[in-house]
Design an enzyme around this catalytic site. Structure first.
Site, mmCIF file in Angstrom:
data_model
loop_
_atom_site.group_PDB
_atom_site.id
_atom_site.type_symbol
_atom_site.label_atom_id
_atom_site.label_comp_id
_atom_site.label_asym_id
_atom_site.label_seq_id
_atom_site.Cartn_x
_atom_site.Cartn_y
_atom_site.Cartn_z
ATOM 1 N N ASP A 89 61.775 -12.133 91.285
ATOM 2 C CA ASP A 89 60.580 -12.821 91.758
ATOM 3 C C ASP A 89 59.400 -12.012 91.241
ATOM 4 O OD1 ASP A 89 58.374 -13.707 93.073
ATOM 5 O OD2 ASP A 89 59.193 -13.503 95.102
ATOM 6 N N LYS A 145 49.796 -18.052 75.172
ATOM 7 C CA LYS A 145 48.662 -18.857 75.584
ATOM 8 C C LYS A 145 49.106 -19.872 76.647
ATOM 9 C CE LYS A 145 47.905 -22.764 73.617
ATOM 10 N NZ LYS A 145 49.030 -23.692 73.770
ATOM 11 N N HIS A 175 50.830 -18.990 67.907
ATOM 12 C CA HIS A 175 51.913 -19.173 66.934
ATOM 13 C C HIS A 175 51.423 -19.800 65.621
ATOM 14 C CE1 HIS A 175 52.260 -23.297 68.544
ATOM 15 N NE2 HIS A 175 52.909 -23.584 67.441
ATOM 16 N N LYS A 179 52.487 -19.242 61.052
ATOM 17 C CA LYS A 179 53.011 -20.285 60.155
ATOM 18 C C LYS A 179 52.844 -19.865 58.699
ATOM 19 C CE LYS A 179 52.365 -24.123 63.325
ATOM 20 N NZ LYS A 179 53.591 -24.880 63.524
ATOM 21 N N GLU A 213 49.543 -34.881 66.554
ATOM 22 C CA GLU A 213 50.934 -34.931 67.014
ATOM 23 C C GLU A 213 51.300 -36.360 67.377
ATOM 24 O OE1 GLU A 213 52.239 -31.248 69.385
ATOM 25 O OE2 GLU A 213 50.207 -31.606 70.046
ATOM 26 N N ASP A 232 44.394 -26.399 75.356
ATOM 27 C CA ASP A 232 45.755 -26.270 74.819
ATOM 28 C C ASP A 232 45.759 -26.008 73.309
ATOM 29 O OD1 ASP A 232 48.632 -26.488 75.193
ATOM 30 O OD2 ASP A 232 48.514 -28.397 74.116
ATOM 31 N N HIS A 237 44.492 -22.525 68.641
ATOM 32 C CA HIS A 237 45.026 -22.826 67.305
ATOM 33 C C HIS A 237 43.931 -23.265 66.316
ATOM 34 C CE1 HIS A 237 48.700 -22.385 69.372
ATOM 35 N NE2 HIS A 237 48.893 -23.633 69.743
ATOM 36 N N LYS A 337 47.304 -35.871 70.907
ATOM 37 C CA LYS A 337 48.701 -36.257 71.113
ATOM 38 C C LYS A 337 48.803 -37.762 70.889
ATOM 39 C CE LYS A 337 50.097 -32.367 73.639
ATOM 40 N NZ LYS A 337 50.859 -31.475 72.769
HETATM 41 C C1 BG6 Z 1 51.435 -25.513 71.645
HETATM 42 C C2 BG6 Z 1 50.832 -26.521 72.599
HETATM 43 O O1 BG6 Z 1 50.703 -24.319 71.674
HETATM 44 O O2 BG6 Z 1 51.419 -26.039 70.331
HETATM 45 C C3 BG6 Z 1 51.572 -27.843 72.522
HETATM 46 O O3 BG6 Z 1 50.882 -26.017 73.925
HETATM 47 C C4 BG6 Z 1 51.656 -28.334 71.103
HETATM 48 O O4 BG6 Z 1 50.951 -28.820 73.340
HETATM 49 C C5 BG6 Z 1 52.173 -27.229 70.178
HETATM 50 O O5 BG6 Z 1 52.536 -29.443 71.071
HETATM 51 C C6 BG6 Z 1 52.072 -27.638 68.727
HETATM 52 O O6 BG6 Z 1 52.692 -26.674 67.937
HETATM 53 P P1 BG6 Z 1 53.395 -27.061 66.560
HETATM 54 O O7 BG6 Z 1 53.792 -25.765 65.970
HETATM 55 O O8 BG6 Z 1 54.555 -27.933 66.942
HETATM 56 O O9 BG6 Z 1 52.372 -27.806 65.778
#
Ligand code: BG6
Length: 486
Positions: A89, A145, A175, A179, A213, A232, A237, A337
């Protein structure tokens, strides 16, 4: 470079990110023989279960995220032997004893605490690790994040985590910086003489950065409804991509040289005022529609969503950077999205030729552009004008294309593989420094405040489209169009 032996502790170890990304990434590095023989992965979760039972769920939940071609029974078995499960926990200091027992007490080892948890737990976990003498000098902490939900909460996280770990031990992960194509953008800009003289306001008309996306929010409405596209995706990003496109050449590719330059970009972003905001920021929310021919519900009808939610699933921003290099060049950032396509790309559009020597009838002129594709396919497209074969002087736009997969046949590395390796090596270049994080929040905060006070809902857009019409109007006011509209 051989890795030092390590204990990697994954908080949120049974969660979505661990199962989909982190464990498959570690498996890939194990298969590539990067991991020391005795390196271990300690997954921490709230549920009380044995390592055997946890491994059964890794088998059913995480393994399917590894490509069949990469699966090797012997490597998988070796990988599973590295995994241990500890029920804990996070808010109860007493329960960290179980973690202390599971970890090896050897100052020569690297310890990594990866916090794949909500940010509200970051401070608690770090303080509890310190209280239980687990935050040792050989430790590193990785923060996923979102790092806060506004400037105030981000500053609190920076202070709380900073009271336990030194800045050099803190890895704030984005992330997108891991890439392959983002790395290649650095190579393109700073490994070639060709682009740098043109990479400025005199020759560039505008830059578009899109992360679109097709996916909706799926089962993440709990998180997403309190976050939205701006927190987000844009605050992290998209702004990080903008930094890589716009930064001055760092003197060296060392962590602070790179991060100093990124910070200057973030601090030079023109601040929004209430008056400029409504012209330069558009938010949208998807309604029912079709994506790839499949009917999908609107955001408010997603399982678990608030039927009156005003959370944005789309955001487009027109930004400007107040520097000599970029003054007056619009940077259009956009993410959403349930859009018409799944893609991430950076489009750098150059100015038109200053004077045409060709007659009007010689074809359709387009200014040059450079498209850097991050996904789904990684590559570069340079659009140039060329003469069509034949007797008459007719010009036509042509595409010089470089597909990274075709050019480099070597195996790809997922962003998380690269970033996890960097954490284990102690290499901070691709991670955000605290001042970058603050500068990014400072810039987006007026947008959040404005939306909080605004009476109106986000603009609706049909799932499977490129977002609300207001986003086309935003760029249209400059006499431009989004790339797919040209
Ligand atoms: C994440 C977001 O950081 O990145 C998600 O929280 C998003 O909402 C994702 O879908 C997109 O990452 P990638 O690498 O799939 O483009």
């Amino acid at each position: 470079m051989t890795l030092n032996d390590f204990d990697l502790v994954l908080f949120g170890g049974s969660g979505d990110l661990a199962m989909r990304k982190l464990l498959p990434a570690m498996y890939a590095r194990d298969r590539a023989k990067d991991l020391p023989a005795s390196a271990r992965i300690i997954c921490v979760g709230r549920h009380d279960c044995t390592t055997e039972a946890f491994l059964a769920s890794v088998n059913t939940t995480s393994k399917p995220h590894i490509a069949d071609t990469a699966l090797d029974a012997a490597v998988w078995q070796r990988f599973c032997q590295r995994i241990h499960y500890v029920a804990l926990d996070a808010t109860d200091p007493a329960s960290y004893t179980a973690l202390a027992t599971a970890m090896r007490d050897d100052p020569a080892l690297t310890r990594v605490y990866y916090l794949a948890t909500p940010p509200t737990l970051f401070a608690t976990i770090c303080l509890n690790l310190a209280a239980c003498q687990l935050a040792t000098p050989n430790s590193r902490v990785v923060l996923e994040k979102p790092l806060g939900r506004d400037l105030k909460s981000a500053r609190q996280i920076i202070a709380d985590v900073g009271s336990v770990f030194a800045e050099s031990q803190i890895f704030r992960i984005d992330h997108y910086l891991g890439k392959e194509a983002v790395q290649n953008l650095l190579a393109l800009r700073f490994g070639n003489v060709l682009f740098e003289p043109l990479w400025r306001r005199e020759w560039i008309s505008d830059v578009q950065i899109t992360i679109a996306e097709e996916l909706g929010v799926g089962n993440r409405t709990g998180y997403y409804d309190t976050s939205g596209a701006l927190r987000d995706m844009l605050q992290n990003h998209l702004l990080q991509l903008l930094c890589i496109v716009a930064m001055e050449p760092p003197t060296m590719i060392t962590p602070d040289a790179v991060r100093d330059e990124k910070l200057k970009v973030l601090r030079s972003l023109k601040k929004f005022t209430p008056a400029t905001l409504s012209q330069n920021v558009v938010r949208g929310q998807y309604r029912a529609g079709h994506v790839n021919g499949v009917a999908v519900p609107g955001y408010r009808k997603e399982p678990g969503a608030n039927p009156e939610s005003r959370t944005e699933t789309f955001v487009a921003v027109r930004a400007e950077i107040d520097t000599w290099r970029w003054a007056g060049v619009p940077f259009y950032l956009r993410t959403g999205k349930r859009m018409a396509d799944q893609l991430a790309e950076i489009v750098v559009r150059f100015k038109s030729i200053p004077h045409s020597i060709f007659a009007q009838s010689t074809g359709s002129f387009l200014p040059n552009s450079l498209v850097i594709r991050l996904q789904p396919d990684e590559g570069l497209h340079l659009n140039l004008m060329a003469k069509t074969p034949g007797d008459s002087m007719r010009l036509k736009p042509v595409d010089l294309e470089m597909d990274f997969h075709e050019t480099f046949k070597s195996p790809r590395m997922d962003a998380y593989e690269r970033l996890l390796l960097d954490v284990l090596r102690g290499q901070l270049t691709l991670f955000m420094r605290s001042d970058e994080l603050e500068a990014a929040w400072e810039w987006v905060e007026p947008i959040l405040d404005h939306w909080d006070q605004e009476e109106s809902d986000p603009f609706p857009y049909t799932a499977g489209t490129w977002g609300p019409a207001a986003a086309s109007a935003l760029i249209g006011r400059d006499g431009l169009q989004w790339r797919e509209e040209t």
